[in-house]
Design a protein around this motif. Structure first.
Motif, PDB file in Angstrom:
ATOM      1  N   ILE A  17       2.916  -3.841   8.889  1.00  0.00           N
ATOM      2  CA  ILE A  17       3.688  -3.061   7.917  1.00  0.00           C
ATOM      3  C   ILE A  17       4.217  -3.979   6.815  1.00  0.00           C
ATOM      4  CG2 ILE A  17       5.765  -1.649   7.614  1.00  0.00           C
ATOM      5  CD1 ILE A  17       5.242  -0.742  10.617  1.00  0.00           C
ATOM      6  N   ASN A  18       4.750  -5.134   7.225  1.00  0.00           N
ATOM      7  CA  ASN A  18       5.329  -6.051   6.238  1.00  0.00           C
ATOM      8  C   ASN A  18       4.284  -6.625   5.294  1.00  0.00           C
ATOM      9  OD1 ASN A  18       7.896  -5.704   7.242  1.00  0.00           O
ATOM     10  ND2 ASN A  18       7.827  -7.524   8.548  1.00  0.00           N
ATOM     11  N   LEU A  19       3.067  -6.779   5.772  1.00  0.00           N
ATOM     12  CA  LEU A  19       2.046  -7.437   4.953  1.00  0.00           C
ATOM     13  C   LEU A  19       1.108  -6.460   4.256  1.00  0.00           C
ATOM     14  CD1 LEU A  19       1.131 -10.504   7.208  1.00  0.00           C
ATOM     15  CD2 LEU A  19       2.715 -10.362   5.279  1.00  0.00           C
ATOM     16  N   ASP A  74       5.649   0.849   1.090  1.00  0.00           N
ATOM     17  CA  ASP A  74       7.056   0.407   1.108  1.00  0.00           C
ATOM     18  C   ASP A  74       7.643   0.437   2.510  1.00  0.00           C
ATOM     19  OD1 ASP A  74       7.049  -0.003  -1.611  1.00  0.00           O
ATOM     20  OD2 ASP A  74       7.780   2.014  -2.079  1.00  0.00           O
ATOM     21  N   GLY A  75       6.872  -0.020   3.469  1.00  0.00           N
ATOM     22  CA  GLY A  75       7.391  -0.127   4.824  1.00  0.00           C
ATOM     23  C   GLY A  75       7.361   1.163   5.624  1.00  0.00           C
ATOM     24  N   ARG A 116       8.963 -11.799  -5.816  1.00  0.00           N
ATOM     25  CA  ARG A 116       7.834 -11.360  -5.001  1.00  0.00           C
ATOM     26  C   ARG A 116       6.816 -12.477  -4.791  1.00  0.00           C
ATOM     27  NH1 ARG A 116       7.390  -5.765  -4.750  1.00  0.00           N
ATOM     28  NH2 ARG A 116       5.813  -6.258  -3.194  1.00  0.00           N
ATOM     29  N   ARG A 147       5.483 -17.907  -1.628  1.00  0.00           N
ATOM     30  CA  ARG A 147       5.536 -17.123  -0.394  1.00  0.00           C
ATOM     31  C   ARG A 147       4.240 -17.292   0.401  1.00  0.00           C
ATOM     32  NH1 ARG A 147       9.611 -13.526   0.370  1.00  0.00           N
ATOM     33  NH2 ARG A 147      11.019 -13.201  -1.395  1.00  0.00           N
ATOM     34  N   VAL A 181       4.849  -4.487  13.238  1.00  0.00           N
ATOM     35  CA  VAL A 181       5.798  -4.858  12.183  1.00  0.00           C
ATOM     36  C   VAL A 181       5.117  -5.780  11.173  1.00  0.00           C
ATOM     37  CG1 VAL A 181       7.960  -6.077  11.713  1.00  0.00           C
ATOM     38  CG2 VAL A 181       7.793  -4.527  13.668  1.00  0.00           C
ATOM     39  N   THR A 182       4.305  -6.716  11.694  1.00  0.00           N
ATOM     40  CA  THR A 182       3.560  -7.617  10.804  1.00  0.00           C
ATOM     41  C   THR A 182       2.632  -6.823   9.886  1.00  0.00           C
ATOM     42  OG1 THR A 182       3.519  -9.173  12.650  1.00  0.00           O
ATOM     43  CG2 THR A 182       2.120  -9.695  10.773  1.00  0.00           C
ATOM     44  N   GLY A 211      -2.429  -9.448   8.920  1.00  0.00           N
ATOM     45  CA  GLY A 211      -1.621  -8.610   9.803  1.00  0.00           C
ATOM     46  C   GLY A 211      -1.988  -8.947  11.240  1.00  0.00           C
TER      47      GLY A 211
END
Lengths: 161, 96
Positions: free
Chosen positions: A106-108, A140-141, B45, B57, A103-104, B93
């Motif tokens: 994908i989000n980053l 986009d995820g 963003r 962020r 998930v990390t 990540g």
């Protein structure tokens, strides 16, 4: 087996990578195990050709997280700018889990045009032996796995002469 | 006052594909507001709510003249005409 087909649905993109670069990524992942290894293979803009292998330091120094040092990151992007290059492959290792984006991850994921390569060293750690080497695009995820084709050398750029 | 801001690929949807845009402001906060005025949506963003205010962020890096703003005041970092600002998403990540 790597590339078992998870998520291979709409895009038939393939990562074509040369054997020496593939080996360099695997070697880096093994060497840094149990810390996650990270880096890029960059290439001329618009060519999708992974040509220049760049090992990065995992500033997090963690078995479950990686992050480029912010100064290294700026230098990397400046160098690419100067050379008209872009990230083609963004790789990192998972050292205790499979080679699938978390998930990390994908989000980053911040480079929609790149191939995100994951290598898992969970089976053999620092030692020789097969590693999972898989590639994805993350946009986009949404994660889409793609085939990895290893070639002796990536065909030369087709530039009009 | 014009400050050149380099925009990363993933944020170029807000700048009509432009790799660099001009903005102004005497602090990074003001600069981001100026970006937002011309490129609506980009601010969200870059910053997030924190308590009664906002903060950069965690996985966005901003550099002023090659210095990571986190070392020079973050959103309060000051800017002058001719400064160069670079925005880069963190490359990060991991399995956790």
């Amino acid at each position: 087996m790597p590339g078992s087909g998870i998520g291979r649905n709409t895009l038939d993109r393939v990562l074509q990578i040369d054997q020496a670069t593939y080996d360099a990524i695997v070697e880096h992942a093994r060497r840094d195990h149990p810390v996650e290894a990270c880096g890029m293979v960059v290439g001329p803009i618009g060519t999708d050709r992974p040509e220049r292998f760049i090992e990065m330091v995992n500033a997090a120094g963690s078995p479950t997280f990686y992050e480029y040092d912010s100064t290294d990151l700026l230098q990397l992007y400046r160098d690419m700018d100067d050379r008209d290059e872009e990230p083609v492959v963004i790789y990192h290792s998972h050292t205790a889990t499979e080679a699938y984006p978390s998930v990390t991850d994908i989000n980053l994921a911040g480079e929609p045009g790149a191939h995100y390569v994951l290598v898992s060293t969970q089976a053999h750690g620092n030692n020789d032996g097969p590693v999972e080497f898989r590639s994805y695009r993350i946009i986009d995820g949404t994660v889409t796995e793609e085939e990895v084709t290893i070639v002796d050398a990536v065909a030369p750029s087709e530039e009009s002469s | 006052m014009a400050i050149e801001v380099r925009i990363p690929t993933i944020l170029r949807t807000y700048t009509g594909g432009e790799k660099a845009v001009d903005a102004d402001g005497s602090t990074l906060t003001a600069l981001i507001d100026s970006l937002e005025a011309n490129h609506p949506g980009i601010k969200d963003r870059l910053v997030e709510d924190k308590g009664n205010g906002i903060e950069l962020r965690r996985f966005v890096n901003v550099y002023i003249n090659d210095e990571d703003v986190r070392f020079i005041g973050s959103l309060e970092a000051t800017l002058a005409d001719g400064d160069q600002v670079v925005i880069l998403p963190a490359v990060a990540g991991g399995a956790r």
